[in-house]
Design an enzyme around this catalytic site. Structure first.
Site, short mmCIF file in Angstrom:
data_model
loop_
_atom_site.label_atom_id
_atom_site.label_comp_id
_atom_site.label_asym_id
_atom_site.label_seq_id
_atom_site.Cartn_x
_atom_site.Cartn_y
_atom_site.Cartn_z
N ASP A 1 0.81 -1.07 -0.15
CA ASP A 1 0.01 0.07 -0.11
C ASP A 1 0.51 1.07 -0.47
OD1 ASP A 1 -2.35 -1.80 0.14
OD2 ASP A 1 -2.50 -1.30 2.20
N TYR B 1 7.08 -9.42 7.54
CA TYR B 1 7.26 -8.03 7.68
C TYR B 1 7.36 -7.48 8.97
CZ TYR B 1 3.90 -7.42 3.77
OH TYR B 1 2.98 -7.51 1.95
#
Length: 290
Positions: A56, A109
């Site tokens: 994103d 992540y």
């Protein structure tokens, strides 16, 4: 014609996400433009251009992956010389013709938490609950065919700030001691990590119980989807993506170059920090005068 996979680093703050969007600057658009400009690819379909993850807007990367076929030998530093400073190729690997980067063995992540009120013991407790296979329907915005995902591991560590950061931002790091939350899994749903981090924080500040977390990970079939707010994308980094049988070779010069680019951007942030700090001081001086 050879197929090559490239590992990409970028500063997500400067992009409207990874995936191409009309009239917006994206990572994918930059990569395609410069690969075409240098003659590595022409037609995207013929070159079988593929990406691993659509991060994103605001999300950073040290390990997102693209792949494509080219008649030309891929030279990392030639591409980096053409690319802007906020996006660079860090590593490359030869891959088989049918390689699809979205099908990874492991993704990592990292979310960076800047809060002084976090209970680290509770953070580790909630991490244990998330490990394993669960129904993550409450942790995504989109309806998908399957919302079952497996979290292989979660590591929580207090960040060790090196001397450079302490010297450049002494006041900032006196008050903020970041916590790294590293999450490992084969695949993730859209917004899944950022929604997970909201739950982590809520548990660590005593706002949410561990029992409620269990309920969120085991929803009944007809339960309405929970309204979990996502945390900011600016503190999320796609650290790495790994594949079975694929060995990436990092380019030392490329990594050093990207590190220098990051250091240069820190200098700009330092100046912005100093301006805001001076404005705060001026307002405090006004309050004392009045």
């Amino acid at each position: 014609m050879k197929r090559t996979a490239l590992k990409i680093g970028y500063i997500g703050t400067n992009f409207h996400g990874f995936q191409r969007q009309p009239d917006l600057r994206t990572v994918e658009e930059e990569l395609i433009y410069h690969l075409r400009k240098l003659g590595y690819i022409d037609d995207l379909k013929k070159s079988r251009f593929r990406i691993a993850g659509r991060t994103d807007a605001g999300v950073h990367s040290l390990g997102n992956v693209i792949s494509f076929q080219s008649e030309k030998e891929v030279r990392v530093n030639e591409i980096n010389n053409s690319l802007p400073d906020d996006i660079q190729i860090l590593a490359k690997a030869p891959v088989r013709f049918g390689f699809k980067p979205r099908y990874a063995e492991m993704r990592q992540y990292r979310y960076v938490l800047f809060r002084s009120d976090l209970d680290l013991y509770k953070l580790n407790e909630v991490a244990e609950i998330f490990k394993g296979t669960h129904n993550f329907t409450n942790f995504t915005k989109r309806f998908q065919k399957t919302t079952t995902r497996t979290i292989d591991d979660i590591k929580i560590t207090k960040a060790n700030l090196n001397d450079y950061h302490k010297k450049e931002f002494p006041n900032l790091h006196d008050t903020l001691s970041p916590v790294f939350v590293d999450i490992y899994g084969e695949s993730f749903l859209w917004n899944m990590v950022r929604k997970m981090m909201r739950v982590f924080v809520d548990v660590a500040i005593g706002k949410l119980s561990l029992e409620k977390v269990e309920e969120l990970l085991n929803p009944a079939e007809n339960d309405p989807r929970a309204n979990i707010k996502v945390l900011d994308p600016d503190y999320l980094i796609l650290m790495d993506i790994k594949y079975d049988g694929v060995k990436f070779v990092y380019d030392d010069y490329a990594c050093e170059r990207f590190k220098r680019n990051l250091v240069d951007s820190l200098g700009d942030l330092q100046r912005k920090y100093a301006i805001r700090e001076s404005m705060i001081k001026s307002l405090e001086d006004l309050e004392r005068i009045n």
